[in-house]
Design an enzyme around this catalytic site. Sequence first.
Site, short mmCIF file in Angstrom:
data_model
loop_
_atom_site.label_atom_id
_atom_site.label_comp_id
_atom_site.label_asym_id
_atom_site.label_seq_id
_atom_site.Cartn_x
_atom_site.Cartn_y
_atom_site.Cartn_z
N ASP A 75 14.22 -3.24 11.79
CA ASP A 75 13.99 -1.81 11.96
C ASP A 75 15.33 -1.16 12.28
OD1 ASP A 75 13.28 0.77 12.78
OD2 ASP A 75 11.28 0.06 13.35
N TYR A 108 3.01 8.17 1.34
CA TYR A 108 3.82 6.96 1.29
C TYR A 108 4.19 6.53 -0.13
CZ TYR A 108 3.61 6.01 6.32
OH TYR A 108 3.76 6.07 7.69
N GLU A 154 -2.02 -5.50 13.23
CA GLU A 154 -0.98 -6.38 13.77
C GLU A 154 -1.52 -7.21 14.94
OE1 GLU A 154 3.53 -5.68 14.06
OE2 GLU A 154 2.77 -4.95 15.97
N PHE A 213 0.85 -1.20 0.00
CA PHE A 213 0.00 0.00 0.00
C PHE A 213 0.87 1.24 0.00
CE2 PHE A 213 -4.46 -1.25 0.69
CZ PHE A 213 -4.28 -2.63 0.75
N ALA A 214 0.55 2.18 -0.88
CA ALA A 214 1.28 3.45 -0.92
C ALA A 214 0.24 4.56 -1.06
CB ALA A 214 2.27 3.46 -2.07
N ASP A 239 4.78 -4.06 4.11
CA ASP A 239 4.83 -2.60 4.26
C ASP A 239 5.69 -2.00 3.16
OD1 ASP A 239 3.28 -2.43 6.53
OD2 ASP A 239 4.80 -1.39 7.72
N VAL A 240 5.43 -0.75 2.83
CA VAL A 240 6.16 -0.10 1.73
C VAL A 240 7.33 0.76 2.22
CG1 VAL A 240 4.82 2.08 1.58
CG2 VAL A 240 5.79 1.05 -0.49
N ASP A 241 7.29 1.14 3.48
CA ASP A 241 8.32 2.06 3.99
C ASP A 241 9.58 1.27 4.35
OD1 ASP A 241 6.94 0.74 6.03
OD2 ASP A 241 7.36 2.31 7.51
#
Length: 279
Positions: free
Chosen positions: A250, A50, A227, A45-46, A135-137
């Site tokens: 991370d 994002y 989550e 998802f963006a 996730d895209v980030d």
Amino acid sequence: MEPKRPDVLTITPWLAPIVWEGTFDMAIIKESFKFYNGIIATTVFAVAKYTRYLQDFLETAEKHYMVGLNVHFYVFTDQPAAVPNVTLAAGRQISIIKVPKFSRWQEISMRRMEFIQVAIEERIRHEADYLFCVDVDMKFHSHVGAEILGKLVGVLNPWLHQSARDNFSYERRLISKAYIPYGQGDYYYAGGFFGGHVEDVYKLVTTCRKNLEADKLVEVEAKWQEESHVNRYMLLNKPTKVLSPEYLWDEELGSGGSEIKIIRYATVRKNMKEVRENI
Ligand code: 5GW
Ligand code: MN
């Protein structure tokens, strides 16, 4: 044969492998997928600001993610024109799926499951064998390949992989459908990376969607949104493969302890205020 990773847990009590560097032989896995011609769907998802992460996500995926295999990226975005034109290797493609610009950030989190469910019904189940939702980030830094394929695959959240069960940040309120009582739970899985066979992921997303909506009706929002619901689902439906935090790292955790030999896929440090503003 000597265990290659005596320092970490490499198998769950229900006999699912936990994938760490050193636990698999890449050459053998590669060889066994030599004639595999299936498609690995990957949703990302963006939305809103994002979209800025897509370029690095896609470019690094071309270098490290399922190289040599067929990948179909489904990019869910409110701004199709902002999807960068990244050249993909043969057998790999991108489809853009338009979604509305959500008004609250929680809505993105709540509705990702719904949009993935619909996309599975409309296309993905006809177009792919496996589905991973990420996730895209993030950026890929090294190999993520066929060793992750399985029926239902969860990833250990890098923040809590060494925590004791009762310190996991599960949803603890009984009123939520994501509720996990103290004393229960296997691992704390990440919401930013899960997957498996398309039909197994379909069960996960439809269940999570239903539970997210039930929570909404009683005005409760689980501690870590989807989550928390993924964790509840994977407690009741044990993953057949668990990926170590190498697969979802991370940067803020630094290089990790001695058990982290390689970082494969990691969060890009973001200016929260800037990217999350006005949503
Ligand atoms: C916006 C504000 C707060 C939280 C998330 C968003 C947001 C998330 C957004 O504006 N646009 C968007 O596309 N997302 C999608 O949800 C991205 O794919 C993102 O990777 C995913 C999860 O949100 P993150 O990455 O900000 O959450 P954390 O828990 O990984 O930091
Ligand atoms: Mn993220």
